[in-house]
Structures are given as C-alpha cells and as structure tokens.
Design a protein around this motif. Sequence first.
Motif, mmCIF file in Angstrom:
data_model
loop_
_atom_site.group_PDB
_atom_site.id
_atom_site.type_symbol
_atom_site.label_atom_id
_atom_site.label_comp_id
_atom_site.label_asym_id
_atom_site.label_seq_id
_atom_site.Cartn_x
_atom_site.Cartn_y
_atom_site.Cartn_z
ATOM 1 N N GLN A 1 1.189 -1.034 0.411
ATOM 2 C CA GLN A 1 0.185 0.128 0.258
ATOM 3 C C GLN A 1 0.810 1.545 -0.064
ATOM 4 O O GLN A 1 1.851 1.091 0.760
ATOM 5 C CB GLN A 1 -1.236 0.044 1.576
ATOM 6 C CG GLN A 1 -2.328 1.028 1.301
ATOM 7 C CD GLN A 1 -2.913 0.501 0.321
ATOM 8 O OE1 GLN A 1 -3.485 -0.158 -0.188
ATOM 9 N NE2 GLN A 1 -3.386 2.226 -0.361
ATOM 10 N N GLN A 3 0.681 4.944 0.389
ATOM 11 C CA GLN A 3 -0.266 6.713 0.435
ATOM 12 C C GLN A 3 0.680 7.700 0.508
ATOM 13 O O GLN A 3 1.719 8.100 0.135
ATOM 14 C CB GLN A 3 0.079 6.255 2.114
ATOM 15 C CG GLN A 3 -0.639 5.832 2.313
ATOM 16 C CD GLN A 3 -1.552 5.515 3.886
ATOM 17 O OE1 GLN A 3 -0.852 6.053 4.746
ATOM 18 N NE2 GLN A 3 -2.567 5.278 4.338
ATOM 19 N N GLY A 26 5.000 4.193 1.959
ATOM 20 C CA GLY A 26 4.848 3.065 1.962
ATOM 21 C C GLY A 26 4.909 1.647 1.118
ATOM 22 O O GLY A 26 6.916 1.814 0.320
ATOM 23 N N ARG A 107 0.702 1.380 -10.815
ATOM 24 C CA ARG A 107 -0.066 2.403 -10.326
ATOM 25 C C ARG A 107 0.001 3.467 -9.960
ATOM 26 O O ARG A 107 1.097 4.162 -9.878
ATOM 27 C CB ARG A 107 -0.365 1.481 -8.398
ATOM 28 C CG ARG A 107 -0.099 -0.499 -9.084
ATOM 29 C CD ARG A 107 -0.918 -0.561 -7.332
ATOM 30 N NE ARG A 107 -0.672 -1.915 -7.729
ATOM 31 C CZ ARG A 107 0.661 -3.411 -7.575
ATOM 32 N NH1 ARG A 107 1.639 -2.949 -7.297
ATOM 33 N NH2 ARG A 107 -0.006 -4.350 -7.095
ATOM 34 N N TYR A 109 -2.010 7.559 -7.451
ATOM 35 C CA TYR A 109 -2.144 7.228 -6.104
ATOM 36 C C TYR A 109 -2.878 8.514 -6.197
ATOM 37 O O TYR A 109 -2.435 9.760 -6.724
ATOM 38 C CB TYR A 109 -1.153 6.869 -5.189
ATOM 39 C CG TYR A 109 -1.422 5.238 -5.207
ATOM 40 C CD1 TYR A 109 -1.289 4.150 -4.679
ATOM 41 C CD2 TYR A 109 0.124 4.700 -5.832
ATOM 42 C CE1 TYR A 109 -1.369 2.759 -3.601
ATOM 43 C CE2 TYR A 109 0.514 3.536 -5.322
ATOM 44 C CZ TYR A 109 -1.013 2.850 -4.956
ATOM 45 O OH TYR A 109 -0.903 0.489 -4.925
#
Length: 120
Positions: A1, A3, A26, A107, A109
């Motif tokens: 994860q 952040q 993370g 990914r 975020y």
Amino acid sequence: QVQLVESGGGLVQPGGSLRLSCAASGSLFRVDTMGWYRQRPGKQRELVTAITSDGTTNYADSVKGRFTVSRDNAKNTVYLQMNSLKPEDTAVYYCNARTIGIDWRTREYWGQGTQVTVSS
C-alpha cells in the motif's frame, strides 16, 4: 500500500505565496511521474502541473510563470511553489503519483487534498 500525504495548504492574500508538499510512502519500487491537480469551486478537476522522474515539467497555462513544481527523488516527494497567488487559484489541490511497485506493476495514487484559499 502506498499513501500520498499532502501538506502546506492554507489561507493567503492575493499576491502571496504557498509551498505544497506531497510525500509518497509505503511499499514501492519507485515513484514515476508526479503531479498536482486542483478543483476550484463549481468547476471540474484540472491538471495544474506534472513532473517526470527525470525532471521534465509541464504547466497549465493559467499558472505558467507563477507556479514551480520540483521533486526530491530521495524522499519520494514533490513540491509545488505557488507565487503571485490570485483568488482564482482558490481550490482543493490534489497530489497524484504514478508508482512502480516491487511487483513491477504500475499504479496511480491520490493524496487526500489540501485547501488553498486566496482571499483578501
């Protein structure tokens, strides 16, 4: 994860300055492109600026010459120096980051958003 934690927003008068920070933390291999979006009252979210891992930048026309984006790769942190602020800059500013994970997957975020208010 992963952040993204934003900081630096606040209330300033027209012509003033603010410096926003966004730190990624993370499980990740590296942070690729990072950028800032904003959502002004009654308007759609828009791209303000972005910076690649090698330092290439772009800016929305509305902020060119006033805002400067930079990053510290060692800290996985992106900054937004905002000068000559105008009331039209009032918005919630969101940090965005594209990351490459330890599994080699890409990914995206978003930060939690930070309020910038420019008012007399």
